[in-house]
Write a protein that holds these residues in place. Sequence first.
Motif, PDB file in Angstrom:
ATOM      1  N   GLN A  80      59.783  26.637  18.764  1.00  0.00           N
ATOM      2  CA  GLN A  80      60.612  25.504  18.340  1.00  0.00           C
ATOM      3  C   GLN A  80      60.858  25.498  16.831  1.00  0.00           C
ATOM      4  N   GLN A  81      60.415  26.588  16.183  1.00  0.00           N
ATOM      5  CA  GLN A  81      60.592  26.763  14.732  1.00  0.00           C
ATOM      6  C   GLN A  81      59.959  25.619  13.936  1.00  0.00           C
ATOM      7  N   GLU A  82      58.778  25.199  14.383  1.00  0.00           N
ATOM      8  CA  GLU A  82      57.994  24.190  13.681  1.00  0.00           C
ATOM      9  C   GLU A  82      56.828  24.890  12.984  1.00  0.00           C
ATOM     10  N   LYS A  83      56.763  24.796  11.675  1.00  0.00           N
ATOM     11  CA  LYS A  83      55.687  25.450  10.928  1.00  0.00           C
ATOM     12  C   LYS A  83      54.384  24.667  11.065  1.00  0.00           C
ATOM     13  N   ASN A 134      49.300  20.188   4.096  1.00  0.00           N
ATOM     14  CA  ASN A 134      49.848  20.242   5.444  1.00  0.00           C
ATOM     15  C   ASN A 134      51.339  19.901   5.434  1.00  0.00           C
ATOM     16  N   SER A 135      51.696  18.836   4.743  1.00  0.00           N
ATOM     17  CA  SER A 135      53.092  18.405   4.690  1.00  0.00           C
ATOM     18  C   SER A 135      53.983  19.446   4.022  1.00  0.00           C
ATOM     19  N   ALA A 136      53.474  20.049   2.944  1.00  0.00           N
ATOM     20  CA  ALA A 136      54.260  21.043   2.213  1.00  0.00           C
ATOM     21  C   ALA A 136      54.507  22.296   3.044  1.00  0.00           C
ATOM     22  N   VAL A 137      53.525  22.665   3.869  1.00  0.00           N
ATOM     23  CA  VAL A 137      53.707  23.812   4.764  1.00  0.00           C
ATOM     24  C   VAL A 137      54.720  23.466   5.853  1.00  0.00           C
ATOM     25  N   VAL A 138      54.550  22.312   6.464  1.00  0.00           N
ATOM     26  CA  VAL A 138      55.408  21.912   7.581  1.00  0.00           C
ATOM     27  C   VAL A 138      56.866  21.756   7.150  1.00  0.00           C
ATOM     28  N   ASP A 139      57.079  21.192   5.950  1.00  0.00           N
ATOM     29  CA  ASP A 139      58.471  21.001   5.516  1.00  0.00           C
ATOM     30  C   ASP A 139      59.053  22.226   4.806  1.00  0.00           C
ATOM     31  N   GLY A 140      58.237  23.269   4.633  1.00  0.00           N
ATOM     32  CA  GLY A 140      58.728  24.525   4.076  1.00  0.00           C
ATOM     33  C   GLY A 140      58.778  24.590   2.566  1.00  0.00           C
ATOM     34  N   SER A 141      58.285  23.543   1.885  1.00  0.00           N
ATOM     35  CA  SER A 141      58.319  23.556   0.415  1.00  0.00           C
ATOM     36  C   SER A 141      57.197  24.396  -0.194  1.00  0.00           C
ATOM     37  N   PHE A 142      56.185  24.728   0.605  1.00  0.00           N
ATOM     38  CA  PHE A 142      55.137  25.659   0.182  1.00  0.00           C
ATOM     39  C   PHE A 142      55.019  26.754   1.228  1.00  0.00           C
ATOM     40  N   PRO A 143      54.971  28.007   0.799  1.00  0.00           N
ATOM     41  CA  PRO A 143      54.982  28.475  -0.591  1.00  0.00           C
ATOM     42  C   PRO A 143      56.399  28.522  -1.174  1.00  0.00           C
ATOM     43  N   ALA A 144      56.477  28.250  -2.475  1.00  0.00           N
ATOM     44  CA  ALA A 144      57.743  28.370  -3.202  1.00  0.00           C
ATOM     45  C   ALA A 144      57.872  29.804  -3.739  1.00  0.00           C
ATOM     46  N   ASP A 145      58.958  30.064  -4.431  1.00  0.00           N
ATOM     47  CA  ASP A 145      59.225  31.408  -4.947  1.00  0.00           C
ATOM     48  C   ASP A 145      58.083  31.910  -5.832  1.00  0.00           C
ATOM     49  N   GLU A 146      57.511  30.999  -6.642  1.00  0.00           N
ATOM     50  CA  GLU A 146      56.470  31.434  -7.581  1.00  0.00           C
ATOM     51  C   GLU A 146      55.154  31.820  -6.891  1.00  0.00           C
TER      52      GLU A 146
END
Length: 263
Positions: free
Chosen positions: A15-18, A247-259
């Motif tokens: 379901q493409q849920e991280k 957990n939230s940053a992984v699920v919403d895709g904001s982590f990991p960032a480019d850096e």
Amino acid sequence: MSKVNILKLLTKKQQQEKFAVVTCYDASFAKVVEKAGIDAILVGDSLGMVLQGRDSTLPVTIEDMSYHTACVARGCDQPLIISDMPFGSYNTPQQCADNAATLMRAGAHMIKIEGGSWLGDSITLLNQAGIPVCGHLGLTPQSVNVLGGYRVQGRDDSQAKAILADAVALEAAGAAMLVLECVPRKLATEISATLKIPVIGIGAGNGTDAQVLVLHDLLGITEKTARFVRNFAEGSNGVEDALKRYNSAVVDGSFPADEHSFD
């Protein structure tokens, strides 16, 4: 939060849920990890460095892993518990099966082993014995002396093709999940798209199905951390809040960032 199992994590991928994974080594932190809503705990052989003060994971024993797996299992009910097979504990399929059974009896729901297609027979045997397997490719810390240090793997075409081939072979042998450590994000994204099983990244960009970090790293306890680490304790209101932010940053895709990623 309901009980997490392999099928639930497979459904998340479909379901493409991280989802997030964190290392943990004792009952107290396991309780907090569970409260934070994190789906899976890795009882990592990283305990050799963060708990025992060693300079690698190599001295960690099956007794160490069994002890800490049991501690974690007593501290939580919901997360999927993955336990590392330590260095030298899975050189043959039968040795692997015997030691994996020890970790399962201690409370693991799945074991993790480092290495490529040569592990095929062991994975098949473990599956027959009712033991789910998570593979581990890329930077495999137990092979640090062969790799020549803790370096990004898969940057040249031949190495990238070999890692992809190993990933396909591990899935074919019966691995139910895969960790990719310190590989270029393009390669990790390709492997994640190729495999049907969930792929967990660490230093592998945000194109994987999940992320894992060492607890002590994401809480800012470790003095010197790798590029792929973010300190989630900064600006948080305690350990549970830091874990929720992770957990939230992984699920919403904001982590990991480019850096936090490698090209």
